[in-house]
Design a protein around this motif. Structure first.
Motif, mmCIF file in Angstrom:
data_model
loop_
_atom_site.group_PDB
_atom_site.id
_atom_site.type_symbol
_atom_site.label_atom_id
_atom_site.label_comp_id
_atom_site.label_asym_id
_atom_site.label_seq_id
_atom_site.Cartn_x
_atom_site.Cartn_y
_atom_site.Cartn_z
ATOM 1 N N ASP A 128 0.813 -1.218 0.000
ATOM 2 C CA ASP A 128 0.000 0.000 0.000
ATOM 3 C C ASP A 128 0.849 1.273 0.000
ATOM 4 O O ASP A 128 0.304 2.376 0.064
ATOM 5 N N SER A 129 2.171 1.133 -0.071
ATOM 6 C CA SER A 129 3.046 2.291 0.015
ATOM 7 C C SER A 129 3.026 3.110 -1.277
ATOM 8 O O SER A 129 2.746 2.590 -2.366
ATOM 9 N N GLN A 130 3.349 4.381 -1.158
ATOM 10 C CA GLN A 130 3.353 5.275 -2.304
ATOM 11 C C GLN A 130 4.404 4.870 -3.329
ATOM 12 O O GLN A 130 4.191 4.980 -4.542
ATOM 13 N N GLN A 131 5.554 4.382 -2.853
ATOM 14 C CA GLN A 131 6.631 3.993 -3.766
ATOM 15 C C GLN A 131 6.212 2.824 -4.658
ATOM 16 O O GLN A 131 6.505 2.799 -5.860
ATOM 17 N N VAL A 132 5.535 1.838 -4.063
ATOM 18 C CA VAL A 132 5.084 0.687 -4.852
ATOM 19 C C VAL A 132 3.990 1.112 -5.821
ATOM 20 O O VAL A 132 3.947 0.655 -6.977
ATOM 21 N N LYS A 133 3.115 2.004 -5.396
ATOM 22 C CA LYS A 133 2.073 2.510 -6.292
ATOM 23 C C LYS A 133 2.697 3.241 -7.486
ATOM 24 O O LYS A 133 2.227 3.121 -8.618
ATOM 25 N N GLN A 134 3.778 3.981 -7.219
ATOM 26 C CA GLN A 134 4.447 4.705 -8.302
ATOM 27 C C GLN A 134 5.062 3.744 -9.311
ATOM 28 O O GLN A 134 4.972 3.949 -10.527
ATOM 29 N N ILE A 135 5.706 2.688 -8.809
ATOM 30 C CA ILE A 135 6.300 1.680 -9.693
ATOM 31 C C ILE A 135 5.203 1.023 -10.534
ATOM 32 O O ILE A 135 5.356 0.814 -11.743
ATOM 33 N N ALA A 136 4.092 0.704 -9.892
ATOM 34 C CA ALA A 136 2.980 0.072 -10.604
ATOM 35 C C ALA A 136 2.479 0.976 -11.731
ATOM 36 O O ALA A 136 2.223 0.512 -12.853
ATOM 37 N N ASP A 137 2.369 2.264 -11.451
ATOM 38 C CA ASP A 137 1.912 3.213 -12.488
ATOM 39 C C ASP A 137 2.905 3.293 -13.642
ATOM 40 O O ASP A 137 2.514 3.368 -14.812
ATOM 41 N N GLU A 138 4.202 3.234 -13.320
ATOM 42 C CA GLU A 138 5.235 3.349 -14.351
ATOM 43 C C GLU A 138 5.197 2.195 -15.339
ATOM 44 O O GLU A 138 5.481 2.370 -16.531
ATOM 45 N N ILE A 139 4.889 0.998 -14.855
ATOM 46 C CA ILE A 139 4.955 -0.182 -15.717
ATOM 47 C C ILE A 139 3.569 -0.687 -16.132
ATOM 48 O O ILE A 139 3.455 -1.735 -16.775
ATOM 49 N N GLY A 140 2.527 0.046 -15.745
ATOM 50 C CA GLY A 140 1.184 -0.336 -16.154
ATOM 51 C C GLY A 140 0.692 -1.604 -15.491
ATOM 52 O O GLY A 140 0.042 -2.442 -16.133
ATOM 53 N N ALA A 141 0.992 -1.749 -14.219
ATOM 54 C CA ALA A 141 0.575 -2.935 -13.465
ATOM 55 C C ALA A 141 -0.144 -2.479 -12.203
ATOM 56 O O ALA A 141 -0.249 -1.280 -11.929
ATOM 57 N N ASP A 142 -0.649 -3.431 -11.430
ATOM 58 C CA ASP A 142 -1.190 -3.060 -10.133
ATOM 59 C C ASP A 142 -0.157 -3.395 -9.060
ATOM 60 O O ASP A 142 0.853 -4.065 -9.318
ATOM 61 N N THR A 143 -0.394 -2.916 -7.847
ATOM 62 C CA THR A 143 0.616 -3.057 -6.787
ATOM 63 C C THR A 143 0.844 -4.510 -6.397
ATOM 64 O O THR A 143 1.975 -4.899 -6.064
ATOM 65 N N ALA A 144 -0.199 -5.329 -6.438
ATOM 66 C CA ALA A 144 -0.027 -6.744 -6.111
ATOM 67 C C ALA A 144 0.905 -7.414 -7.117
ATOM 68 O O ALA A 144 1.794 -8.191 -6.749
ATOM 69 N N GLN A 145 0.724 -7.107 -8.390
ATOM 70 C CA GLN A 145 1.593 -7.671 -9.418
ATOM 71 C C GLN A 145 3.043 -7.259 -9.215
ATOM 72 O O GLN A 145 3.961 -8.037 -9.473
ATOM 73 N N VAL A 146 3.253 -6.044 -8.739
ATOM 74 C CA VAL A 146 4.614 -5.559 -8.497
ATOM 75 C C VAL A 146 5.301 -6.397 -7.424
ATOM 76 O O VAL A 146 6.448 -6.834 -7.586
ATOM 77 N N LEU A 147 4.607 -6.643 -6.311
ATOM 78 C CA LEU A 147 5.254 -7.397 -5.235
ATOM 79 C C LEU A 147 5.392 -8.877 -5.572
ATOM 80 O O LEU A 147 6.357 -9.522 -5.157
ATOM 81 N N ILE A 148 4.466 -9.418 -6.333
ATOM 82 C CA ILE A 148 4.620 -10.795 -6.801
ATOM 83 C C ILE A 148 5.848 -10.891 -7.709
ATOM 84 O O ILE A 148 6.647 -11.835 -7.607
ATOM 85 N N ALA A 149 6.019 -9.897 -8.577
ATOM 86 C CA ALA A 149 7.190 -9.879 -9.464
ATOM 87 C C ALA A 149 8.473 -9.753 -8.664
ATOM 88 O O ALA A 149 9.503 -10.350 -9.015
ATOM 89 N N TRP A 150 8.446 -8.984 -7.580
ATOM 90 C CA TRP A 150 9.630 -8.833 -6.724
ATOM 91 C C TRP A 150 10.061 -10.182 -6.152
ATOM 92 O O TRP A 150 11.249 -10.502 -6.124
#
Length: 224
Positions: A128-150
């Motif tokens: 739910d952090s702003q940094q993860v939301k920003q990364i998600a916006d940059e790559i056209g994904a949602d935040t859950a997908q970002v952390l799963i990818a991590w």
């Protein structure tokens, strides 16, 4: 061990299958009473190994869940058999560097649960952090997908939990993070360390020290 033998070796009557791809040692979280007379982790692993070797292909791989490095060392030293898989809590707030290095050295594959953290403790989640939301916006994904990818970047298998069909589908959509994204999430996690799955902090409480953390020091029982 009669019940275990029945389940795994007698044509899978209870499970409805003639084999198990993977059998893990794990705890029954529906139980809050700790059986102090139950076999320890070494004795349990010895029994699992025995059935694995006697099963003639009915159990294709065996592993463990929520084992720390010291627990892995104990069962490997006692039996000479290395778990194929170790299932652990894994998200940016819980970066178990020593455990991961040992697993890699031993050829143990890690399966990650709670890749997004959870709200059991009421603490803020990195998803739910702003940094993860920003990364998600940059790559056209949602935040859950970002952390799963991590987590996938570590070479782990990932087990995200959801009962929503659309969320389950989106969780399967693999995305790629840049090194800068990974580094950003790494640092964010180091600043906000948290282990959500600590039995001593459950409600109702399990009076047992599993991971040897400061939060568990008042537990009267230990898993080693």
């Amino acid at each position: 061990m009669s019940e275990l033998q029945t389940i795994t070796l007698n044509n899978g009557v209870q499970l409805g299958t003639d084999h198990l791809d993977l059998w893990l040692i794990t705890a029954d979280k529906s139980q809050t009473v700790i059986d102090k007379e139950a076999p320890g982790i070494i004795e349990t692993w010895q029994a699992v190994v025995k059935l694995y070797k006697a099963g003639k292909g009915k159990i294709r791989a065996i592993g463990v869940s929520n084992f720390a490095k010291k627990h892995l060392e104990m069962i490997i030293e006692a039996t000479g058999v290395v778990p194929a898989v170790c299932q652990i809590e894994a998200h940016p707030g819980l970066q178990q560097v020593e455990l991961e290095a040992y697993g890699k050295e031993q050829g143990i594959h890690f399966a990650a649960y709670s890749p997004l953290g959870n709200n059991i403790t009421g603490r803020p989640r990195i998803v739910d952090s702003q940094q993860v939301k920003q990364i998600a916006d940059e790559i056209g994904a949602d935040t859950a997908q970002v952390l799963i990818a991590w987590v996938l970047e570590k070479g782990f298998s990932v087990i995200p939990k959801s009962v929503t069909p659309s969320r389950i589908e989106s969780n399967f959509q693999e995305i790629k993070l840049s090194k800068q994204h990974v580094d950003t999430i790494n640092e964010l996690g180091k600043k906000n360390p948290v282990r959500y799955n600590t039995p001593f902090l459950y409600s109702p409480q399990w009076d047992i020290d599993v991971f040897d953390t400061p939060e568990e020091r008042d537990a009267s029982l230990k898993v080693w």
